[in-house]
Design an enzyme around this catalytic site. Structure first.
Site, short mmCIF file in Angstrom:
data_model
loop_
_atom_site.label_atom_id
_atom_site.label_comp_id
_atom_site.label_asym_id
_atom_site.label_seq_id
_atom_site.Cartn_x
_atom_site.Cartn_y
_atom_site.Cartn_z
N LYS A 30 59.92 40.33 56.55
CA LYS A 30 59.39 38.99 56.40
C LYS A 30 57.91 38.91 56.78
O LYS A 30 57.09 38.34 56.05
CB LYS A 30 60.22 38.07 57.30
CG LYS A 30 59.74 36.68 57.37
CD LYS A 30 60.45 35.97 58.49
CE LYS A 30 59.98 36.48 59.83
NZ LYS A 30 60.40 35.64 60.95
N THR A 31 57.57 39.52 57.91
CA THR A 31 56.19 39.47 58.38
C THR A 31 55.27 40.18 57.39
O THR A 31 54.15 39.73 57.13
CB THR A 31 56.07 40.13 59.76
OG1 THR A 31 57.14 39.66 60.57
CG2 THR A 31 54.76 39.79 60.41
N ASP A 83 56.19 29.86 59.03
CA ASP A 83 57.13 30.91 59.39
C ASP A 83 58.31 30.28 60.15
O ASP A 83 58.17 29.21 60.72
CB ASP A 83 56.40 31.92 60.30
CG ASP A 83 57.20 33.19 60.48
OD1 ASP A 83 58.19 33.38 59.73
OD2 ASP A 83 56.84 33.99 61.35
N GLU A 84 59.44 30.94 60.16
CA GLU A 84 60.62 30.48 60.92
C GLU A 84 60.96 29.03 60.59
O GLU A 84 61.20 28.21 61.48
CB GLU A 84 60.38 30.61 62.43
CG GLU A 84 59.89 31.96 62.89
CD GLU A 84 61.00 32.98 63.08
OE1 GLU A 84 62.11 32.78 62.50
OE2 GLU A 84 60.78 33.99 63.75
N GLN A 127 69.50 32.54 61.23
CA GLN A 127 68.91 32.79 62.53
C GLN A 127 68.40 31.53 63.20
O GLN A 127 67.52 31.58 64.05
CB GLN A 127 67.78 33.82 62.41
CG GLN A 127 68.28 35.19 62.01
CD GLN A 127 67.17 36.23 62.00
OE1 GLN A 127 66.60 36.55 63.02
NE2 GLN A 127 66.86 36.75 60.81
N ARG A 136 69.35 42.88 66.05
CA ARG A 136 68.19 43.48 66.71
C ARG A 136 68.30 45.00 66.72
O ARG A 136 67.32 45.70 66.95
CB ARG A 136 68.07 43.03 68.17
CG ARG A 136 67.87 41.55 68.44
CD ARG A 136 66.77 40.95 67.66
NE ARG A 136 67.28 40.34 66.43
CZ ARG A 136 66.55 40.11 65.35
NH1 ARG A 136 65.29 40.44 65.32
NH2 ARG A 136 67.10 39.54 64.28
#
Length: 788
Positions: free
Chosen positions: A33-34, A225-226, A256, A613
DNA sequence: ACTAATAACATTTTT
DNA sequence: TGTTATTAGT
């Protein structure tokens, strides 16, 4: 630059290249994503967007900084630093300061952090003579926060019968009045809380179409973002700003979303296409982070949630090993088992390991076991640097210097260091300020006008305090932030206070103060270099630091330690090996969330975040008994374990999956454990003795935080015990004019005057560092220094 | 005014 | 259990 496209897969490339209208990028865990965001921003700049026309919003300063750095490597630092990139709060704080006059604030308004807000609420509730049990300040605060996040102002509250109903139902009918008073007090103090930054931004844009238009023009492209963690206030700001050109890209993962307790609304991302009907949807589904087993286990778990956007996250990495489940009898055993397992799996890098837990309270027991095995570790979270008393005190000086009306800062430092302005006086000031509708500062600025009922001595002290602060702010207008900060530390008496005693507490406080000063210095230098500002003002530093958290301070990257943190804190990170501990009913899912289906689904997403994670190994553990809130509780394994495809699990022998309950005793149970089960009350004693004689101090890792309670049990060192004789309360015979004495707090001084006799004998003492003080010998613990 | 003692209380927390 | 806030006592 062109070849970067080759580094992206089809989905990523499409998402990066589509810039004609609104787009929503659903990015599964570990799907790059980043990478998409950075290349997209870099690409926009290449295709002609000026960096100053791009707004990129993140949820943490850390995320913003990381992304900025990555973009800088592509387009150069000069360009990257002109981007509008930061958290919602910091970007709109900046804008609100520039537009402050339009919403009735001064440009130097300050920010109340959570504890400031709570303190203010507490005093309001007290002032209204309400019961602070029914009106629990925490509850009230989250209620008000909720209102603000949904853009309900005190004014609009009036017409909302549904909200009144909710309050009545919660048996808090006075919420409305508290909210009203709170807003008033913040306004009087020239302060905004975190939620206000978003609320007032909305008000600014609502009431000033011209201003909104200006920013619509400035921000030609907006990225968020997010997005799954945005609340309504944030959603609406974005909607308004993008209304003109529709150049908006939202990135996120509904699976998430774990911050609904802070007002995040998952509906914002689920219904994004309703806000922007022509929106293009992109899905990033290939996970590059984890093994297939981990991805599939996570998928099978999240599949049990009803509310979600359909997606097919997959991995082409190795199949990997199974998710390992560890079951133990007690929480202590669990921690020991985890530590043992880490040692077994250790291949030369502790950095590859992280232990995740649901609540911070679980960290201590893990810490003990890690120490026992001398495994180096670092705990994230706990109390933040900026929440430490001495740091907050100093920051309060800064705040009051730049904004005299800041009530919470005022209350903190009016008598710190002690200057004889106690509770009584403060209450009088508070009363006075309230009845006249002015700030605390106004009251002490003109005690006569506001009829402050204090004697001349107190008035003098108040005057001295006022002068002190005024001097600071006078200097602050011209000199740079570091110079002022340094001056404040010295002139306020903070430095003296801390150098009185060489107690360990004071030593760490000194270090913290020094660290803060150092960071101011660095901040000034950085600003000077980057922006060519000649003088970096204190207000600039405050603006930056009020919205900073501990997570943002650079962590030494080259230290090799195991990371311990909450699942929440782990979002966005990845580790080769992940341990998820305390996987029990009542704890994970938390018993606070089990009331509603939404609550359960959020906890499940939280577990999803935890599992994803892991890159290679994921170990999950639960204990059958756990010491919590002062007593031992027996617990069952979490319901979420049943949600994972059992084919992907390596289960302990005693786990009966079909029933999901513990039915047979653990085959591995030790004799000690059997004993403990029969004598639970004796157990704690035993453990305590074992641990206290265990000598964990020897292997204390360099980077672990000392246990606060242990540290505070150290006694201050006296300078030279042989030369000091203690004075008993009944005999002051050896104190005369000219005697040198040492006071616990004020340090060494010389007696210059004595008055009264025996029981109420008062001494006037000239202290080396504190100046002249009058001391009642009956109470003061003075030590007479014989030699000298 | 300050310290010691006791009572009350407990999620997660990007800002 | 551990922390934190209020209260009582010097």
């Amino acid at each position: 630059m062109e070849d970067y496209l080759n580094l992206l897969n089809k989905g990523q490339r499409d998402a990066v290249l589509y810039n004609d209208g609104p787009s929503l990028v659903i990015a599964g865990a570990g799907s790059g994503k980043t990478r998409v965001l950075t290349y997209k921003i870099a690409g926009l700049m290449q295709s002609g967007y000026a960096p100053s026309s791009i707004l990129a919003l993140t949820f943490t300063n850390k995320a913003a900084k990381e992304m900025k750095d990555r973009i800088a490597t592509i387009v150069g630092e000069e360009q990257a630093k002109r981007l509008w990139m930061g958290t919602f709060h910091s970007i709109f704080y900046r804008i609100l300061r520039m537009e402050a006059d339009k919403i009735g604030f001064s440009e130097s308004f300050t920010i109340y952090d959570t504890s400031d807000s709570r303190n203010l609420l507490k005093s309001i509730i007290k002032g209204m003579k309400l019961d602070d049990k029914t009106y629990n300040p925490n509850k009230v605060h989250s209620r008000i926060s909720q209102l603000k996040n949904n853009l309900v102002t005190p004014q609009s509250y009036m017409g909302r019968s549904d909200l009144h109903e909710t309050d009545m139902h919660a048996r808090m009918p006075a919420i409305k009045d508290i909210y009203f008073a709170y807003t008033e007090r913040c306004l009087k103090a020239g302060a905004m809380d975190f939620d206000d930054l978003l609320l007032y931004t909305n008000i600014l844009f609502r009431d000033n179409p011209g201003t909104l238009y200006k920013y619509q023009q400035i921000f030609k492209f907006i990225l968020v973002d997010e997005y799954q963690d945005t609340n309504f206030a944030q959603h609406l700001i974005i909607k308004k700003l993008a209304d003109k050109h529709h150049h908006i890209c939202a990135v996120g993962d509904d699976a998430q979303s774990i911050y609904s307790f802070r007002g995040a609304n998952i509906a914002n991302i689920l219904n994004f296409k309703d806000t922007f009907p022509e929106c293009k949807l992109f899905k990033l589904e290939q996970n590059y982070r984890s093994t297939q087993n981990i991805v599939n286990a996570a998928n099978s778990l999240i599949d049990k949630n009803k509310e979600q956007i359909k997606k097919n996250v997959f991995s082409e990495n190795d199949e990997g090993s199974l998710i390992e489940i560890i079951s133990t009898y007690s929480d202590t055993d669990e921690a020991a088992a985890v530590a043992r397992r880490i040692e077994e799996m250790y291949k030369g890098k502790y950095n590859d390991f992280a232990i995740l837990y649901r609540t911070n309270a679980q960290s201590r027991i893990l810490e003990d076991q890690m120490r026992k095995r001398s495994i180096p570790y670092k705990i994230y979270g706990g109390l933040s640097f900026y929440q430490r008393k001495e740091v907050k005190d100093l920051l309060s000086y800064f705040r009051l210097t730049t904004n005299h009306d800041d009530e919470e800062a005022f209350k903190r430092i009016i008598n710190y260091p002690a200057r004889g302005i106690g509770e009584t006086t403060l209450n009088k000031i508070a009363d006075c300020a309230l009845t006249h509708g002015v700030s605390y500062w106004d009251v002490i600025s003109d005690t006569l006008r506001y009829n402050l009922p204090v004697n001349s001595g107190t008035a003098l002290k108040l005057g001295a305090f006022k002068t002190l602060i005024e001097e600071f702010s006078q200097e602050a207008k011209t000199r740079d932030a570091f110079a002022i900060a340094d001056m404040i530390v010295k002139r306020s008496g903070i430095l003296n206070e801390l150098f009185q005693e060489r107690s360990p507490e004071n030593m760490t406080r000194q270090q913290n103060i020094e660290e803060l000063l150092k960071s101011i210095h660095e901040f000034c230098e950085k600003r000077q270099e980057e922006d060519g500002e000649e003088n970096v003002l204190l207000t600039d530093f405050l603006q930056e630091v009020s919205l900073l958290t501990d997570q943002d301070t650079d962590t030494e990257e080259n230290t090799d330690v195991v990371t311990l943190m909450t699942v929440h804190a782990s979002k966005g990170l990845e580790f080769k090996n992940i341990f998820i501990v305390g996987m029990e009913e009542e704890l994970f899912p938390s018993n606070m969330s089990t009331g509603s289906e939404d609550g359960i689904e959020e906890e499940r997403r939280l577990f999803y975040v935890a599992i994803t994670r892991a890159q290679e190994n994921c170990v999950i553990s639960y204990a059958k008994s756990r010491f919590r809130n002062g007593s031992t509780n027996y617990c069952n394994p979490s319901r979420f374990l049943k949600d994972i495809d059992p084919k992907l699990l390596k289960l302990p022998q005693d786990y009966m999956l079909s029933h999901g309950r513990v039915v047979s005793p653990d085959a591995n149970s030790s004799r000690f454990e059997m004993f403990r089960r029969q004598n639970p009350s004796n157990y704690n004693l035993q453990v305590k003795q074992r641990e206290s004689s265990g000598g964990f101090k020897a292997n204390q890792p360099r980077f672990s935080q000392p246990l606060s309670n242990r540290q505070s049990s150290f006694k201050p060192l006296s300078n030279n015990p042989n030369s000091i004789s203690a004075v008993s309360n009944t005999n002051f015979g050896n104190i005369k004019v000219g005697t040198f004495v040492e006071h616990e707090k004020f340090g060494i001084g010389k007696v210059i005057e004595l008055e009264g006799t025996d029981g109420n004998c008062k001494a006037t003492i000239m202290f080396k560092n504190m100046g002249q003080k009058k001391i009642l010998l009956k109470y003061a613990k003075l030590k007479v220094l014989n030699d000298k």
